[in-house]
Design a protein around this motif. Structure first.
Motif, PDB file in Angstrom:
ATOM      1  N   PRO A 111      13.858   1.540  10.776  1.00  0.00           N
ATOM      2  CA  PRO A 111      14.939   2.512  10.637  1.00  0.00           C
ATOM      3  C   PRO A 111      15.057   3.445  11.841  1.00  0.00           C
ATOM      4  O   PRO A 111      16.131   3.950  12.131  1.00  0.00           O
ATOM      5  CB  PRO A 111      14.569   3.290   9.375  1.00  0.00           C
ATOM      6  N   ASN A 112      13.939   3.657  12.562  1.00  0.00           N
ATOM      7  CA  ASN A 112      13.968   4.439  13.798  1.00  0.00           C
ATOM      8  C   ASN A 112      12.659   4.171  14.546  1.00  0.00           C
ATOM      9  O   ASN A 112      11.740   3.546  14.015  1.00  0.00           O
ATOM     10  CB  ASN A 112      14.176   5.940  13.526  1.00  0.00           C
ATOM     11  N   TYR A 116       8.981   2.732  13.225  1.00  0.00           N
ATOM     12  CA  TYR A 116       8.525   1.474  13.828  1.00  0.00           C
ATOM     13  C   TYR A 116       7.124   1.652  14.411  1.00  0.00           C
ATOM     14  O   TYR A 116       6.238   0.836  14.168  1.00  0.00           O
ATOM     15  CB  TYR A 116       9.495   0.999  14.926  1.00  0.00           C
ATOM     16  N   LEU A 117       6.910   2.723  15.173  1.00  0.00           N
ATOM     17  CA  LEU A 117       5.613   2.941  15.824  1.00  0.00           C
ATOM     18  C   LEU A 117       4.489   3.178  14.816  1.00  0.00           C
ATOM     19  O   LEU A 117       3.350   2.768  15.049  1.00  0.00           O
ATOM     20  CB  LEU A 117       5.703   4.089  16.828  1.00  0.00           C
ATOM     21  N   TYR A 118       4.801   3.813  13.680  1.00  0.00           N
ATOM     22  CA  TYR A 118       3.784   3.984  12.641  1.00  0.00           C
ATOM     23  C   TYR A 118       3.252   2.613  12.211  1.00  0.00           C
ATOM     24  O   TYR A 118       2.042   2.384  12.158  1.00  0.00           O
ATOM     25  CB  TYR A 118       4.342   4.739  11.425  1.00  0.00           C
ATOM     26  N   TRP A 119       4.160   1.683  11.898  1.00  0.00           N
ATOM     27  CA  TRP A 119       3.743   0.352  11.434  1.00  0.00           C
ATOM     28  C   TRP A 119       3.160  -0.474  12.567  1.00  0.00           C
ATOM     29  O   TRP A 119       2.223  -1.245  12.360  1.00  0.00           O
ATOM     30  CB  TRP A 119       4.902  -0.358  10.743  1.00  0.00           C
ATOM     31  N   HIS A 120       3.672  -0.301  13.754  1.00  0.00           N
ATOM     32  CA  HIS A 120       3.131  -1.004  14.925  1.00  0.00           C
ATOM     33  C   HIS A 120       1.686  -0.600  15.176  1.00  0.00           C
ATOM     34  O   HIS A 120       0.840  -1.435  15.503  1.00  0.00           O
ATOM     35  CB  HIS A 120       4.004  -0.677  16.145  1.00  0.00           C
ATOM     36  N   ASP A 121       1.368   0.679  15.032  1.00  0.00           N
ATOM     37  CA  ASP A 121       0.043   1.214  15.355  1.00  0.00           C
ATOM     38  C   ASP A 121      -0.942   1.176  14.182  1.00  0.00           C
ATOM     39  O   ASP A 121      -2.096   1.548  14.357  1.00  0.00           O
ATOM     40  CB  ASP A 121       0.178   2.665  15.844  1.00  0.00           C
ATOM     41  N   LEU A 122      -0.509   0.735  13.007  1.00  0.00           N
ATOM     42  CA  LEU A 122      -1.382   0.704  11.838  1.00  0.00           C
ATOM     43  C   LEU A 122      -2.578  -0.212  12.097  1.00  0.00           C
ATOM     44  O   LEU A 122      -2.429  -1.357  12.526  1.00  0.00           O
ATOM     45  CB  LEU A 122      -0.598   0.207  10.618  1.00  0.00           C
ATOM     46  N   GLU A 130      -1.528  -1.697   3.059  1.00  0.00           N
ATOM     47  CA  GLU A 130      -0.270  -0.987   3.267  1.00  0.00           C
ATOM     48  C   GLU A 130       0.793  -1.950   3.773  1.00  0.00           C
ATOM     49  O   GLU A 130       0.549  -2.712   4.701  1.00  0.00           O
ATOM     50  CB  GLU A 130      -0.441   0.121   4.305  1.00  0.00           C
ATOM     51  N   ALA A 131       1.941  -1.885   3.166  1.00  0.00           N
ATOM     52  CA  ALA A 131       3.084  -2.680   3.606  1.00  0.00           C
ATOM     53  C   ALA A 131       4.328  -1.811   3.472  1.00  0.00           C
ATOM     54  O   ALA A 131       4.462  -1.063   2.503  1.00  0.00           O
ATOM     55  CB  ALA A 131       3.225  -3.938   2.776  1.00  0.00           C
ATOM     56  N   ARG A 141       4.586  -6.557  14.025  1.00  0.00           N
ATOM     57  CA  ARG A 141       3.395  -7.330  14.406  1.00  0.00           C
ATOM     58  C   ARG A 141       3.735  -8.599  15.178  1.00  0.00           C
ATOM     59  O   ARG A 141       2.859  -9.368  15.532  1.00  0.00           O
ATOM     60  CB  ARG A 141       2.606  -7.730  13.154  1.00  0.00           C
ATOM     61  N   MET A 142       5.008  -8.839  15.441  1.00  0.00           N
ATOM     62  CA  MET A 142       5.403 -10.107  16.062  1.00  0.00           C
ATOM     63  C   MET A 142       4.704 -10.354  17.393  1.00  0.00           C
ATOM     64  O   MET A 142       4.345 -11.485  17.708  1.00  0.00           O
ATOM     65  CB  MET A 142       6.912 -10.183  16.233  1.00  0.00           C
ATOM     66  N   HIS A 143       4.466  -9.306  18.148  1.00  0.00           N
ATOM     67  CA  HIS A 143       3.864  -9.450  19.485  1.00  0.00           C
ATOM     68  C   HIS A 143       2.400  -9.870  19.423  1.00  0.00           C
ATOM     69  O   HIS A 143       1.827 -10.272  20.429  1.00  0.00           O
ATOM     70  CB  HIS A 143       4.003  -8.134  20.252  1.00  0.00           C
TER      71      HIS A 143
END
Length: 164
Positions: A111-112, A116-122, A130-131, A141-143
């Protein structure tokens, strides 16, 4: 306005007479019947389940579509196709007949960027518990997943991640 999107496909369970690859082929046909217009289909790749040891090997692919739908409507259509092919969402990272992930939608960050960065850095140890309840784009996580990147490279070698 039309938007390009990328979808990662995977299967590691058979369904009736369909092998994992057969399920992906059928899912691509079903996607072609929606408002998601097929533009490109990668080769099919065999990969170990993620995380390692969590089930039989997967068959993975990626497709590029063009659509006038918004990202959530596109994802809803993908979920309906998964359900048609026996997908149950009981276990995170478990065995499945069909997995369709919307991995990128144009240049959108949804959404912003901060979410995005919260989920990227989890941290990985927290990812199993957590999902996100909402759609996060691009897939956070695609990368980290060759089973997504290699098929994506097959159909979009010049694609640039909008955040990374």
């Amino acid at each position: 306005m039309f938007m390009s999107a990328f979808i990662a496909l995977g299967s590691n369970l058979c369904l009736e007479d369909f092998s994992s690859q057969g399920l992906l082929e059928e899912a691509i046909r079903e996607i072609g019947k929606t408002n998601l217009q097929l533009q490109a289909i990668s080769r099919f790749f065999k990969n170990p389940a993620f995380p390692i040891g969590s089930g039989p090997d997967f068959v993975n692919a990626a497709i590029k579509v063009r659509t006038h739908e918004d990202a959530q409507n596109a994802m809803d259509q993908l979920h309906a196709i998964e359900k048609k092919f026996g997908r149950s969402r009981g276990q995170r990272w478990g065995e499945r007949t069909l997995d369709l992930d919307l991995i990128a939608f144009g240049e959108f960050i949804k959404p912003n960027k901060s979410v995005y960065l919260y989920w990227h850095d989890l941290k990985q140890e927290n990812q199993i518990f957590e999902a996100p309840s909402d759609l996060i784009l691009p897939h956070p996580r695609m990368h980290e997943r060759a089973f997504v990147l290699i098929p994506l490279l097959d159909i979009a070698p010049s694609w640039i991640h909008p955040v990374l």
